[in-house]
Design a protein around this motif. Structure first.
Motif, PDB file in Angstrom:
ATOM      1  N   ARG A  12       0.840  -1.201   0.000  1.00  9.89           N
ATOM      2  CA  ARG A  12       0.000   0.000   0.000  1.00  9.89           C
ATOM      3  C   ARG A  12       0.872   1.247   0.000  1.00  9.89           C
ATOM      4  NH1 ARG A  12      -5.343  -0.704   1.545  1.00  9.89           N
ATOM      5  NH2 ARG A  12      -5.980  -2.791   1.008  1.00  9.89           N
ATOM      6  N   GLU A  16      -1.464   5.984   3.223  1.00  8.36           N
ATOM      7  CA  GLU A  16      -2.427   5.316   4.103  1.00  8.36           C
ATOM      8  C   GLU A  16      -1.862   5.081   5.500  1.00  8.36           C
ATOM      9  OE1 GLU A  16      -3.872   1.718   2.353  1.00  8.36           O
ATOM     10  OE2 GLU A  16      -4.441   2.699   0.487  1.00  8.36           O
ATOM     11  N   GLY A  62      -6.192   1.958   6.463  1.00  8.16           N
ATOM     12  CA  GLY A  62      -6.390   0.603   5.964  1.00  8.16           C
ATOM     13  C   GLY A  62      -6.974  -0.271   7.047  1.00  8.16           C
TER      14      GLY A  62
ATOM     15  N   CYS B 133      -7.201   7.940  -5.272  1.00  9.80           N
ATOM     16  CA  CYS B 133      -6.887   6.872  -4.326  1.00  9.80           C
ATOM     17  C   CYS B 133      -5.574   6.191  -4.727  1.00  9.80           C
ATOM     18  CB  CYS B 133      -8.048   5.885  -4.338  1.00  9.80           C
ATOM     19  SG  CYS B 133      -7.825   4.516  -3.213  1.00  9.80           S
ATOM     20  N   TYR B 135      -4.414   3.263  -4.306  1.00  5.99           N
ATOM     21  CA  TYR B 135      -4.419   1.802  -4.485  1.00  5.99           C
ATOM     22  C   TYR B 135      -4.332   1.448  -5.973  1.00  5.99           C
ATOM     23  CZ  TYR B 135      -5.761  -3.080  -3.916  1.00  5.99           C
ATOM     24  OH  TYR B 135      -5.777  -4.449  -3.929  1.00  5.99           O
ATOM     25  N   LEU B 146     -11.614  -2.884   0.081  1.00  8.59           N
ATOM     26  CA  LEU B 146     -10.419  -2.363   0.738  1.00  8.59           C
ATOM     27  C   LEU B 146     -10.739  -1.060   1.444  1.00  8.59           C
ATOM     28  CD1 LEU B 146      -8.181  -0.192  -1.361  1.00  8.59           C
ATOM     29  CD2 LEU B 146      -9.902  -1.425  -2.580  1.00  8.59           C
ATOM     30  N   SER B 148      -9.086   2.621   2.164  1.00 10.55           N
ATOM     31  CA  SER B 148      -8.023   3.494   1.667  1.00 10.55           C
ATOM     32  C   SER B 148      -8.456   4.951   1.855  1.00 10.55           C
ATOM     33  CB  SER B 148      -7.739   3.176   0.197  1.00 10.55           C
ATOM     34  OG  SER B 148      -6.569   3.859  -0.217  1.00 10.55           O
TER      35      SER B 148
END
Lengths: 88, 195
Positions: A12, A16, A62, B133, B135, B146, B148
């Motif tokens: 990730r 985050e 997360g 985002c 991701y 998920l 995020s």
């Protein structure tokens, strides 16, 4: 931009995560007599190392878990990530 | 008492952005999901209860990254280790959950009124999310979810279908208007239909 492999969620973005400080610092034992100097060292005094360093991070956006990250503070290379209860 | 949805005053129906000369079927569709039951279930660290023996609406809780267990009414999203988010059309499930998940082992919290859900539908839905985002959405498959951030706002993303992409975006109710603005801004390039 760093990419950190969370042991729970996988790779990730650093966005985050939240940095949580030095992971090698151990809290003094509960109910044990401790000098002001030792308490001061535990709360405030940190070494600012150049090189490999074990850090705490929280995967805040997360899984919200705390993890340990072994990172080089000069190159930002990440060597290993662990769950908070694991040791290298 | 009737409840006011999070996007009641901001979600507008109609065509927006670069929609001209495009087939309406191909446009992104944005809608608000309301009146869903949203329950957070967290298993305590000290708990020794086996999850295999617990079923909600015929679904198990699985401790797998990105995992979503689903049927036509209910979806159970993995939210972190020993933490799940249950989303369902069946409001009566709350009683069943409270009965099955004892308070010594689980924390069950009703979040139905503290979340806003925006649903994106269309081929470009992932492209919209990529704008805000971090991701890698190319890896996200059907029935994956998920947590995020989208432009700094914490979100939970649930991919219901991938042909075409159907994505639910959950956020705190207090972020709903900001998130709606961010999502609709990102959609303008593709053209979208508010429904």
């Amino acid at each position: 931009m760093l990419h950190i492999k969370c042991p729970h969620c996988g790779m990730r973005s650093q966005n985050e995560f939240s940095y949580g400080g030095d992971a090698t610092i151990k809290r003094p034992e509960l109910n044990k007599e401790i000098s002001d100097q030792d308490w001061n060292n535990f709360v405030y005094n940190r070494k600012s190392l150049r090189g490999k360093h074990l850090e705490l991070w929280q995967h805040l956006s997360g899984c919200r878990q705390w993890i340990k990250v072994e990172r080089d503070t000069a190159t930002h290379e990440i060597f290993k990530t662990l769950k908070a209860n694991q040791d290298i | 008492m009737t409840s006011i949805s999070a996007l009641e005053n901001i979600h507008i129906k109609g065509l927006f952005g670069d929609y001209e000369d495009k087939n309406e079927k191909d446009l992104l569709k944005i809608s608000e999901n309301k009146d869903l039951l949203i329950i957070q279930i967290v298993q305590y660290k000290s708990s020794s209860t086996f999850l295999e023996s617990l079923k909600i609406d015929g679904l198990n809780l699985k401790n797998e990254t990105l995992n979503v267990c689903s049927n036509s009414d209910t979806r159970i999203l993995w939210n972190g280790p020993n933490s799940w988010l249950l989303v369902s059309n069946k409001k009566k499930l709350l009683r069943e959950i409270i009965g099955k998940f004892d308070e010594n082992n689980f924390a069950v919290t009703d979040l139905s009124h503290s979340r806003a859900i925006i649903e994106l539908n269309g081929e470009n839905a992932k492209e919209v999310l990529k704008k805000g985002c971090p991701y890698n959405f190319n890896e996200l498959k059907k029935d994956n979810c998920l947590n995020s951030t989208f432009n700094g706002m914490p979100v939970t993303i649930d991919l219901l279908d991938n042909n075409p992409n159907k994505i639910r975006i959950f956020t705190l109710r207090s972020f709903s208007e900001s998130l709606y603005h961010s999502i609709t801004d990102s959609c303008l390039e593709f053209g979208y239909k508010g429904i």
